[in-house]
Design an enzyme around this catalytic site. Structure first.
Site, PDB file in Angstrom:
ATOM      1  N   ASN A  74       0.825  -1.199   0.000  1.00 50.12           N
ATOM      2  CA  ASN A  74       0.000   0.000   0.000  1.00 50.12           C
ATOM      3  C   ASN A  74       0.869   1.263   0.000  1.00 50.12           C
ATOM      4  O   ASN A  74       2.094   1.179  -0.019  1.00 50.12           O
ATOM      5  CB  ASN A  74      -0.954  -0.049   1.209  1.00 50.12           C
ATOM      6  CG  ASN A  74      -2.268   0.638   0.948  1.00 50.12           C
ATOM      7  OD1 ASN A  74      -2.322   1.657   0.269  1.00 50.12           O
ATOM      8  ND2 ASN A  74      -3.323   0.079   1.497  1.00 50.12           N
ATOM      9  N   HIS A 104      23.594  -0.574  12.073  1.00 52.02           N
ATOM     10  CA  HIS A 104      24.738   0.288  12.383  1.00 52.02           C
ATOM     11  C   HIS A 104      25.417  -0.240  13.642  1.00 52.02           C
ATOM     12  O   HIS A 104      24.743  -0.798  14.517  1.00 52.02           O
ATOM     13  CB  HIS A 104      24.275   1.733  12.573  1.00 52.02           C
ATOM     14  CG  HIS A 104      23.587   2.270  11.364  1.00 52.02           C
ATOM     15  ND1 HIS A 104      24.265   2.809  10.295  1.00 52.02           N
ATOM     16  CD2 HIS A 104      22.282   2.304  11.022  1.00 52.02           C
ATOM     17  CE1 HIS A 104      23.403   3.176   9.365  1.00 52.02           C
ATOM     18  NE2 HIS A 104      22.185   2.867   9.785  1.00 52.02           N
ATOM     19  N   GLY A 132      -0.947  -1.435   8.722  1.00 47.79           N
ATOM     20  CA  GLY A 132      -0.372  -0.119   8.470  1.00 47.79           C
ATOM     21  C   GLY A 132       0.673   0.268   9.503  1.00 47.79           C
ATOM     22  O   GLY A 132       0.530  -0.016  10.692  1.00 47.79           O
ATOM     23  N   THR A 155      11.055  -6.855  15.888  1.00 51.31           N
ATOM     24  CA  THR A 155      12.491  -6.956  16.134  1.00 51.31           C
ATOM     25  C   THR A 155      12.997  -8.391  16.092  1.00 51.31           C
ATOM     26  O   THR A 155      14.200  -8.612  15.999  1.00 51.31           O
ATOM     27  CB  THR A 155      12.854  -6.348  17.502  1.00 51.31           C
ATOM     28  OG1 THR A 155      12.138  -7.050  18.524  1.00 51.31           O
ATOM     29  CG2 THR A 155      12.497  -4.865  17.543  1.00 51.31           C
TER      30      THR A 155
END
Length: 175
Positions: A74, A104, A132, A155
């Site tokens: 979307n 990082h 969303g 995660t």
């Protein structure tokens, strides 16, 4: 970069590849739906029959993204493809979702200051649905037939056949 080793994003080859990707993204955003699909076939590493992406769509390289058949991304999707991103068949991804492969250095402050980074792939299994605003972090796999609730920050990998949600995202129940 593709091996998961440290790299710098200012490497001239990577800069040139991102510029090429941006040129194709500019075309993608300037044409109608039929024209967008033609651009995606040039931009992405693969896009299956019946799949489509709504604008605005952003990515770094494009060719590291593979999307199966009958999948839908979307509005405002961001796929940071410094490592491969694989999206299976029949996947639905809600507006403003982010699939982020870049990492990082956490402990090495000097390397981070010098802009070193690495990347880990993301895989989304067949028939998964990401609501969303979902953010998927580097190295995560979303299992087949799983649903990730809107606004979740993923995660860790999500197993097959579960509803998962939250920050951090956790399985809530089996599906």
């Amino acid at each position: 970069m593709l091996a998961g080793d440290l790299y710098r994003d200012d490497d001239p080859e990577l800069v040139a590849e991102r510029k090429h990707c941006q040129t194709l993204l500019d075309r993608f955003h300037a044409v109608d739906a039929e024209g967008r699909h033609a651009v995606l076939t040039r931009l992405l590493g693969g896009i299956g029959e019946g799949s489509w992406i709504m604008p605005r769509f952003q990515c770094d390289y494009g060719y590291l993204i593979r999307i199966g058949s009958n999948s839908f991304l979307n509005y405002d999707a961001i796929l940071m493809d410094c490592a491969p991103i694989s999206i299976g068949d029949d996947v639905s991804i809600g507006p403003r979702a982010q699939l982020l492969t870049a990492l990082h250095p956490i402990e090495d402050h000097e390397k981070r200051r010098q802009r070193w980074e690495s990347a880990a792939p993301i895989s989304i299994g067949d028939n998964a649905w990401l609501g969303g605003g979902v953010i998927v972090c580097p190295g995560v796999t979303i299992g087949i037939n799983s649903v990730v609730g809107a606004g979740s920050v993923v995660t860790r990998s999500v197993p097959d056949h579960v509803l998962a949600a939250g920050n951090p995202c956790k399985p809530i129940r089996d599906l």
